[in-house]
Design an enzyme around this catalytic site. Structure first.
Site, short mmCIF file in Angstrom:
data_model
loop_
_atom_site.label_atom_id
_atom_site.label_comp_id
_atom_site.label_asym_id
_atom_site.label_seq_id
_atom_site.Cartn_x
_atom_site.Cartn_y
_atom_site.Cartn_z
N GLU A 45 0.84 -1.20 0.00
CA GLU A 45 0.00 0.00 0.00
C GLU A 45 0.88 1.25 0.00
OE1 GLU A 45 -3.88 1.56 2.48
OE2 GLU A 45 -2.13 0.98 3.65
N LYS A 127 -8.80 3.24 -2.64
CA LYS A 127 -9.31 2.74 -1.37
C LYS A 127 -10.66 3.40 -1.08
CE LYS A 127 -7.64 1.94 3.37
NZ LYS A 127 -6.51 2.20 4.29
N CYS A 161 -5.13 -2.72 2.90
CA CYS A 161 -5.09 -2.61 4.34
C CYS A 161 -6.43 -3.00 4.98
CB CYS A 161 -4.67 -1.18 4.71
SG CYS A 161 -4.05 -0.96 6.38
#
EC number: 3.5.5.1
Length: 336
Positions: A45, A127, A161
């Protein structure tokens, strides 16, 4: 997915807040993966330009100089730096799933860029919801970021994540026949003495459970916090107690949740390799397909909006009428 595929999973530290140097390191790792016979490589990430740990260490006002620098060093798609990466993918014949901070005008997004072995963009995603203090700097994705991509090497998907702690988002991915999933993590270096929720045991388990729940291969690349990053970010004992060096816990899991690669130590840079056998997907799905024969849609179902949600919609020449107003604002009832 028809044929076995050798993959590479990154555990390394970026050249923190240095876009060009991290692009150089990205290409070096791609070259190592290709030389080892890998057909796909997965990065952590916000690998470019590194995860913004400073957001967790001090007040927003203290962070502003670093925020400005982070903006400047984030990756712009279609930039010279982005073309260097896609050109390398084409030259090496390598699929790439790259975690990066995407700069789009004045906004940043936690992005993942999927590139094929011809250097073409397979897909980009953001995200869906930045986590906790990440929201002070990053925007959000939309339903178009929750999708899989059919490619000659298999159906690819990716999340970042703590998106792996969102049951409904995960189920939306499972339902799209995901076969190879990239679970990108920054590193597990923060608040070690304060909470297990940010630690390697919990979050590595989340990647493993994703593999077993979705019956897919999971590549979980994970970055490292380098001593140089500690020196840059931690100017007090209090901050040094909050962020430690290391934290690399990259993994590769099979569709049954098994380990397919031997982990590195948390301070060690390198690539994990595994060969993914498509037969393993069939064996796992026969036992429990969560969005197929093992589902109960008469009891529980997911409502999913996969459409992009732009902030401006161009409607040229639309006449002002009750019908057009209803189209724009269906919550308003008009009498004409």
């Amino acid at each position: 997915m028809k044929d076995p595929l050798k993959v590479a999973c990154v555990q390394a530290a970026p050249v923190f807040l240095d876009l060009d140097a991290t692009v150089d390191k990205t290409i070096t790792l791609m070259e190592q993966a290709a030389a080892a016979g890998a057909g796909l490589i997965a990065f952590p990430e916000t690998w470019i330009p590194g995860y913004p740990w400073f957001l967790w260490l001090d007040a927003p006002a203290w962070n502003m100089p670093l925020v400005q620098r982070y903006h400047q060093q984030s990756l712009v798609l279609e930039s010279v730096q982005a073309r260097r990466i896609s050109d390398a993918a084409r030259h090496l014949g390598l699929y790439v799933v790259l975690g990066y901070s995407e700069r789009n005008n004045a906004s940043l997004y936690i992005g993942q860029w999927i590139i094929d072995d011809h250097g073409e963009t397979v897909g980009v995603r953001r995200k869906l919801k930045a986590t906790h203090v990440e929201r002070t700097m990053f925007g959000e994705g939309d339903g178009a970021s929750l999708r899989t991509f059919e490619t000659p090497v298999g159906v690819l998907g990716a999340l970042c994540c703590w998106e792996h702690l969102q049951p409904l988002s995960k189920y939306a991915m499972y339902a799209q026949n995901e076969q190879i999933h990239v679970a990108a993590w920054p590193s597990f270096s923060l608040y070690r003495n304060a909470t297990s929720a940010l630690g390697p045991e919990v979050n590595t388990a989340a990647s493993r459970v994703y593999a077993a729940e979705g019956q897919c291969f999971v590549l979980a690349p994970c970055a490292i916090v380098s001593p140089e990053m500690i020196e840059m970010l931690c100017d007090s004992d209090a901050k040094r107690s909050l962020l430690q060096a290391g934290g690399g816990h990259a993994r590769i899991f099979g569709p049954d949740g098994s380990d397919l690669a031997t982990p590195l130590s948390e301070h060690e840079e390198g690539l994990l390799y595994a060969t993914l056998d498509p037969a393993a997907l069939t064996f796992a799905k026969v036992a429990a397909g969560p969005a197929g024969h093992y589902s109960r849609p008469d009891v529980t179902r997911l409502m999913f909006n996969p459409n992009p949600a732009p902030c401006v919609v161009d409607l040229p020449g639309l006449p002002i009428s009750s019908e057009s107003i209803e189209l724009l604002r269906p919550d308003i009832a008009l009498e004409v």
